[in-house]
Design an enzyme around this catalytic site. Structure first.
Site, PDB file in Angstrom:
ATOM      1  N   TYR A   1     -56.452 -73.361 -65.368  1.00 38.72           N
ATOM      2  CA  TYR A   1     -57.400 -73.086 -64.277  1.00 38.72           C
ATOM      3  C   TYR A   1     -56.962 -73.825 -63.009  1.00 38.72           C
ATOM      4  O   TYR A   1     -56.860 -73.241 -61.935  1.00 38.72           O
ATOM      5  CB  TYR A   1     -58.789 -73.549 -64.704  1.00 38.72           C
ATOM      6  CG  TYR A   1     -59.898 -73.231 -63.729  1.00 38.72           C
ATOM      7  CD1 TYR A   1     -60.377 -71.925 -63.590  1.00 38.72           C
ATOM      8  CD2 TYR A   1     -60.512 -74.235 -62.979  1.00 38.72           C
ATOM      9  CE1 TYR A   1     -61.424 -71.631 -62.724  1.00 38.72           C
ATOM     10  CE2 TYR A   1     -61.558 -73.952 -62.114  1.00 38.72           C
ATOM     11  CZ  TYR A   1     -62.014 -72.653 -61.991  1.00 38.72           C
ATOM     12  OH  TYR A   1     -63.052 -72.371 -61.132  1.00 38.72           O
TER      13      TYR A   1
ATOM     14  N   ALA B   1     -62.258 -68.132 -53.823  1.00 42.10           N
ATOM     15  CA  ALA B   1     -63.083 -69.122 -54.522  1.00 42.10           C
ATOM     16  C   ALA B   1     -62.130 -70.100 -55.201  1.00 42.10           C
ATOM     17  O   ALA B   1     -61.640 -69.849 -56.299  1.00 42.10           O
ATOM     18  CB  ALA B   1     -63.964 -68.430 -55.559  1.00 42.10           C
TER      19      ALA B   1
END
Ligand code: UDP
Length: 313
Positions: A145, A114
Site C-alpha cells: 500500500y 487519494a
C-alpha cells in the site's frame, strides 16, 4: 463540473460522490466491488446527475463524454485488505493511477489522488509535515500500500511536469464514519462492533501506539477544497487530535456503555508507533480544518452500526 470518482462504491469514494452531487456537479462513479459495496450509492440511483460504471481501473479506462475532474479513490484501504489483496493493492495504486492520469490528460481534466499518511511509514518525524519523506519498509506487509501510494504521487507529479496535467495530492490520515465495512479490520469499526456485541476489544501491542481520527464529512470537505485549489504539492488532510489506541478503546467503551473487556493481541508488523497530521498547509492554503469532534463523530458512527445490527439502516 462532471467528475469521475474511482472507488465510488467505497467508504470515502461514496461520501465524496454525495458531496459532489450536493454541490450541483455531475458524477460518474466507478468501482469493481473488490472492497466497495453498491449499497453505498443506492440512494443516488435515479439522480440525473449520477451514473455508475462497473469497471476495474487497472484495465484500459474509457468514459464517454467530457470530464472536468478525475478523482482516484479506488484502492483496498485497510491493513487486513492489503494482506488479502496485495497484488490488487499494488496494481490499483500503480496501474490504476496511470490509467486515471491518462484519462485526465485525454479529457483535459484535473486529477486528484487519494494518497495516504502511509507514505510516511513508521514516521521518525512527529507530527508529520508534508516535507517529511517518510520511513517505509518496502518489502513488509504494508509496503504494497505504502509504495503504491508513493508511486502514485511520483506519477502524478510526472504527469504534471511532463504533460501539464493539473494534479492534486491529498495525504489522507485515519478517517472514520458510516459506510466503513464492519469487518474491514480497521480499529474504528472493529472496536465499535466488538463493543456493541459485548465482545472483547482487541488492542494490538500494548496500545501505546497513537492515531488521530478524522470524521468523514470533514475529510471530504477538505478533498473538495483541494480539488478546487491551485495546489500541486501534497496536502495532509486529517484531524490532529491524537490519542493512544488504549485511550481510544476506553472512549468506545464509555460511549457505547459496553461491558466488553480489553484483550491484548500481537502488534502487526510495521504498525506505525505514532501518527498525527500537521495540517498547517491545509489551514493556510485551503482554509480547512476539521469541525466534527471525535465524540460527535463516534456517536454518529455508532448509531450507524447499531442500525445495521437491528436491520433498520
Ligand atoms: N488496532 C488494534 N486493534 C484492532 C485493529 C487495529 O489495536 O482490532 C490498532 C492497529 O494496530 C493500529 C491502530 O489500531 O495501531 C489503527 O489501525 P487501523 O487498522 O485502523 O489503521 P492504520 O492506522 O494502522 O492504518
Amino acid at each position: 463540473m462532471r467528475a469521475l470518482v474511482t472507488g465510488g462504491a467505497g467508504f470515502l469514494g461514496s461520501h465524496l460522490c454525495d458531496l459532489l452531487i450536493r454541490e450541483g456537479h455531475k458524477v460518474v462513479a466507478m468501482d469493481n466491488f473488490i472492497t466497495g459495496n453498491p449499497d453505498n450509492f443506492q440512494h443516488l440511483i435515479g439522480n440525473p446527475g449520477f451514473r455508475f460504471v462497473q469497471h476495474d481501473v487497472t484495465e484500459f479506462t474509457y468514459v464517454a463524454g467530457p470530464l472536468d475532474a478525475v478523482i482516484h479513490f479506488a484502492s483496498p484501504a485497510s491493513p487486513i485488505d492489503y494482506l488479502e489483496l496485495p497484488i490488487q493493492t499494488l496494481k490499483v495504486g500503480a496501474l490504476g493511477t496511470h490509467k486515471a492520469l491518462g484519462l485526465a490528460k485525454a479529457k483535459g481534466a484535473r486529477f486528484l489522488l487519494a494518497s495516504s499518511s502511509e507514505v510516511y511509514g513508521d514516521p521518525l518525524v512527529h507530527p508529520q509535515e508534508e516535507s517529511y519523506w517518510g520511513n517505509v519498509n518496502p518489502i513488509g506487509p504494508r509496503g504494497v500500500y505504502d509504495e503504491a501510494k508513493r508511486f502514485g504521487e511520483a506519477l502524478a507529479m510526472a504527469y504534471h511536469r511532463t504533460h501539464g496535467v493539473e494534479t492534486r495530492i491529498a495525504r489522507i490520515f485515519n478517517t472514520f464514519g458510516p459506510r466503513m465495512r464492519a469487518r474491514d479490520g480497521r480499529v474504528v469499526p472493529t472496536f465499535i462492533v466488538q463493543a456493541l456485541k459485548n465482545e472483547p476489544l482487541t488492542v494490538f501491542g500494548d496500545g501505546t501506539q497513537t492515531r488521530s481520527f478524522c470524521y468523514v464529512s470533514d475529510l471530504v470537505d477538505g478533498i473538495y477544497r483541494l480539488l478546487l485549489s491551485d495546489e500541486t504539492h501534497p496536502v495532509n488532510l486529517g484531524n490532529p487530535a491524537e490519542m493512544t489506541i488504549a485511550e481510544f478503546a476506553e472512549e468506545i467503551l464509555e460511549i457505547t456503555g459496553s461491558s466488553s473487556r480489553i484483550e491484548y493481541r500481537d502488534l502487526p508488523q510495521d504498525d506505525p508507533k505514532v501518527r498525527q497530521p500537521d495540517i498547517l498547509r491545509a489551514r493556510t492554503i485551503l482554509g480547512w480544518e476539521p469541525k466534527v469532534g471525535l465524540r460527535e463523530g463516534l456517536e454518529r458512527t455508532i448509531d450507524h452500526f447499531r442500525s445495521l445490527a437491528t436491520g433498520s439502516a
